[in-house]
Structures are given as structure tokens and as C-alpha cells.
Design a protein around this motif. Structure first.
Motif, mmCIF file in Angstrom:
data_model
loop_
_atom_site.group_PDB
_atom_site.id
_atom_site.type_symbol
_atom_site.label_atom_id
_atom_site.label_comp_id
_atom_site.label_asym_id
_atom_site.label_seq_id
_atom_site.Cartn_x
_atom_site.Cartn_y
_atom_site.Cartn_z
ATOM 1 N N PHE A 183 0.825 -1.206 0.000
ATOM 2 C CA PHE A 183 0.000 0.000 0.000
ATOM 3 C C PHE A 183 0.866 1.265 0.000
ATOM 4 O O PHE A 183 0.504 2.275 -0.612
ATOM 5 N N ALA A 184 2.003 1.225 0.677
ATOM 6 C CA ALA A 184 2.906 2.384 0.660
ATOM 7 C C ALA A 184 3.413 2.650 -0.755
ATOM 8 O O ALA A 184 3.479 3.806 -1.202
ATOM 9 N N GLU A 185 3.769 1.579 -1.461
ATOM 10 C CA GLU A 185 4.227 1.739 -2.839
ATOM 11 C C GLU A 185 3.084 2.214 -3.733
ATOM 12 O O GLU A 185 3.282 3.049 -4.628
ATOM 13 N N MET A 186 1.877 1.717 -3.499
ATOM 14 C CA MET A 186 0.733 2.156 -4.275
ATOM 15 C C MET A 186 0.457 3.645 -4.066
ATOM 16 O O MET A 186 0.183 4.386 -5.018
ATOM 17 N N LYS A 187 0.539 4.089 -2.810
ATOM 18 C CA LYS A 187 0.323 5.496 -2.508
ATOM 19 C C LYS A 187 1.338 6.366 -3.238
ATOM 20 O O LYS A 187 0.991 7.409 -3.813
ATOM 21 N N ALA A 188 2.603 5.927 -3.224
ATOM 22 C CA ALA A 188 3.642 6.681 -3.918
ATOM 23 C C ALA A 188 3.465 6.635 -5.429
ATOM 24 O O ALA A 188 3.793 7.587 -6.135
ATOM 25 N N ASP A 189 2.927 5.528 -5.918
ATOM 26 C CA ASP A 189 2.794 5.311 -7.358
ATOM 27 C C ASP A 189 1.584 6.013 -7.942
ATOM 28 O O ASP A 189 1.688 6.766 -8.922
ATOM 29 N N ILE A 190 0.402 5.786 -7.357
ATOM 30 C CA ILE A 190 -0.834 6.314 -7.951
ATOM 31 C C ILE A 190 -1.579 7.272 -7.044
ATOM 32 O O ILE A 190 -2.635 7.778 -7.409
ATOM 33 N N SER B 221 9.271 0.713 -7.667
ATOM 34 C CA SER B 221 9.101 -0.082 -8.888
ATOM 35 C C SER B 221 7.834 0.285 -9.664
ATOM 36 O O SER B 221 7.696 -0.102 -10.827
ATOM 37 N N ARG B 222 6.902 0.970 -9.050
ATOM 38 C CA ARG B 222 5.678 1.487 -9.687
ATOM 39 C C ARG B 222 4.899 0.411 -10.460
ATOM 40 O O ARG B 222 4.521 0.608 -11.608
ATOM 41 N N PRO B 223 4.615 -0.716 -9.868
ATOM 42 C CA PRO B 223 3.930 -1.775 -10.622
ATOM 43 C C PRO B 223 2.506 -1.424 -11.017
ATOM 44 O O PRO B 223 2.027 -1.868 -12.078
ATOM 45 N N PHE B 224 1.829 -0.648 -10.207
ATOM 46 C CA PHE B 224 0.407 -0.384 -10.442
ATOM 47 C C PHE B 224 0.194 0.519 -11.656
ATOM 48 O O PHE B 224 -0.638 0.224 -12.520
ATOM 49 N N SER B 225 0.949 1.586 -11.754
ATOM 50 C CA SER B 225 0.822 2.454 -12.925
ATOM 51 C C SER B 225 1.384 1.789 -14.170
ATOM 52 O O SER B 225 0.851 1.963 -15.275
#
Length: 222
Positions: A89-96, A193-197
Motif C-alpha cells: 500500500f505504501a508503494e501504491m500510494k507513492a505510485d498512484i 518499482s511502480r507496478p500499479f501504474s
């Protein structure tokens, strides 16, 4: 009873259900196992092969009673986020710029994200206890079946997932391989790594709808 669990109809053709599942079901008989008969095939039930667009592979269900809901990395809505999911979730917040309201990732599964573990059962407090029961054949066969429908996006977090699906991604598939989101490894390539975007950019380039990772009001209402 484990042997009475219905096989997900959309995946029933897989050899696993004829060759391996009867034996596993017999071994589960009369045991207190997680996530239990009602959720063991939740990932396959929510994401049939013709709807699968993204593959995220985990290891086995959370071994704490009440936490696992049958989807890789996902927990029941009332459960506090496990450490790996916190990092996701932290990576998702940073990503999207947004995250879901709870750790229940069922809305991902309903949008075509196959959240499958390589082992679908575990005993309370004994992580990995069923890892050598033959469950891994199901993940491999399910991915091959889904590949018959369309190109897939693979998000492979950590060596376990990368090894389990080695050789399956094709040139037309998207493959994102990074370190696992565990606190022990997340800073070695998972963060940033921005996997979601990246998955959504790939889907949109193919003319497909992006995944609503953070659960918008539209998806929630639907």
C-alpha cells in the motif's frame, strides 16, 4: 469436509483437479486448516480464466485464524494490514496517490487480477506447512490456462514467485519482477518499482480498462 468442496467450474478442466486435488482433500480431512473450505478456491472463483488480465503470485495463506480470505496478500476487511501488505500500500500510494480502504483485495480479483498462492492451505500458526503437498501445480496450470485467452501482466514479487512461474511469461506478456514487499527485502528494489501504474499503462495501450487498484466509488458501488 474438504472432499466436498466444489471445484471452480471455470477452471475444472485443469489436470490438477483430477490428479492432485482428491489426494490433497483427503489429507485435509478432519483438520482445522486455513482459510477453510469456503475460501480455499476464492481466487479462482472471483477471477475465471477468461477474465484474468494480471497475475500476482503469493506463497500460502496467512496462518492466523480470521486473517486469510483466500486471495494472495489479501486479508479480511477487519484485519490490520500485515507488514508486506503495508509496504504494498505504501508503494501504491507513492505510485498512484491512493490506496484501498482495507486490506481486502477482492476488488482487484473482480477486475481480473488473479491473486493466487502457490499453496492454498495452511495450519494455524504453521506457515508453509503444506508447501510440498503439490498445490504448486495448480498455480502453474492456471496461468497456462489464462494465457490462452490474452496476453497477461505478471507482477512477480520475490524469488519464490519468479521461480514458480519461470518460463511461462511470453514476449507478448508484461513482466514486472522485483524484490518481495516484505520488510526484509522491500528496500532492495520493491519500493520505487511502480507496478500499479506500469500495469495500467500497459493495459490502456492494449485498449483495455485499467485496474482500479484503490477501489473508487464506481467499483465500490458496482
Amino acid at each position: 469436509m474438504a472432499e466436498d468442496i466444489a471445484v471452480p467450474r471455470a477452471w475444472a478442466e485443469l489436470p490438477f483437479f483430477h490428479q492432485d486435488w482428491p489426494g490433497i482433500a483427503a489429507r485435509l480431512r478432519d483438520r482445522d486448516w486455513l482459510p477453510g473450505p469456503g475460501r480455499v478456491f476464492a481466487a479462482l472463483e472471483l477471477t475465471p480464466p477468461e477474465k484474468t488480465r494480471v497475475v500476482i503470485l503469493g506463497q500460502d495463506p496467512y496462518p492466523t485464524p480470521g486473517h486469510a480470505n483466500g486471495l494472495a496478500f489479501s486479508v479480511t476487511p477487519e484485519t490490520a494490514l500485515p507488514r508486506s501488505l503495508k509496504n504494498i500500500f505504501a508503494e501504491m500510494k507513492a505510485d498512484i496517490g491512493a490506496i484501498p480502504p482495507t486490506g481486502d483485495l477482492s476488488h482487484w480479483a473482480r477486475q481480473g487480477v488473479l491473486l493466487l498462492n502457490t499453496s492454498l492451505s495452511v495450519l494455524p500458526g504453521q506457515a508453509g506447512i503444506h508447501a510440498k503437498w503439490g498445490w504448486d501445480k495448480l498455480a502453474h496450470q492456471a496461468v497456462v490456462r489464462a494465457q490462452r485467452e490474452r496476453p497477461l501482466a505478471f507482477i512477480l514479487w520475490g524469488a519464490h514467485a519468479q521461480k514458480a512461474l519461470a518460463g511461462l511469461p511470453r514476449t507478448q506478456d508484461l513482466v514486472i519482477e522485483t524484490a518481495h514487499p516484505s520488510p526484509l527485502s522491500a528496500r532492495r528494489g520493491f519500493f520505487g518499482s511502480r507496478p500499479f501504474s506500469r500495469v495500467n499503462d500497459w493495459l490502456k495501450a492494449r485498449g483495455e480498462a485499467p485496474v482500479d487498484w484503490a477501489l473508487s466509488e464506481t467499483v465500490a458501488a458496482g
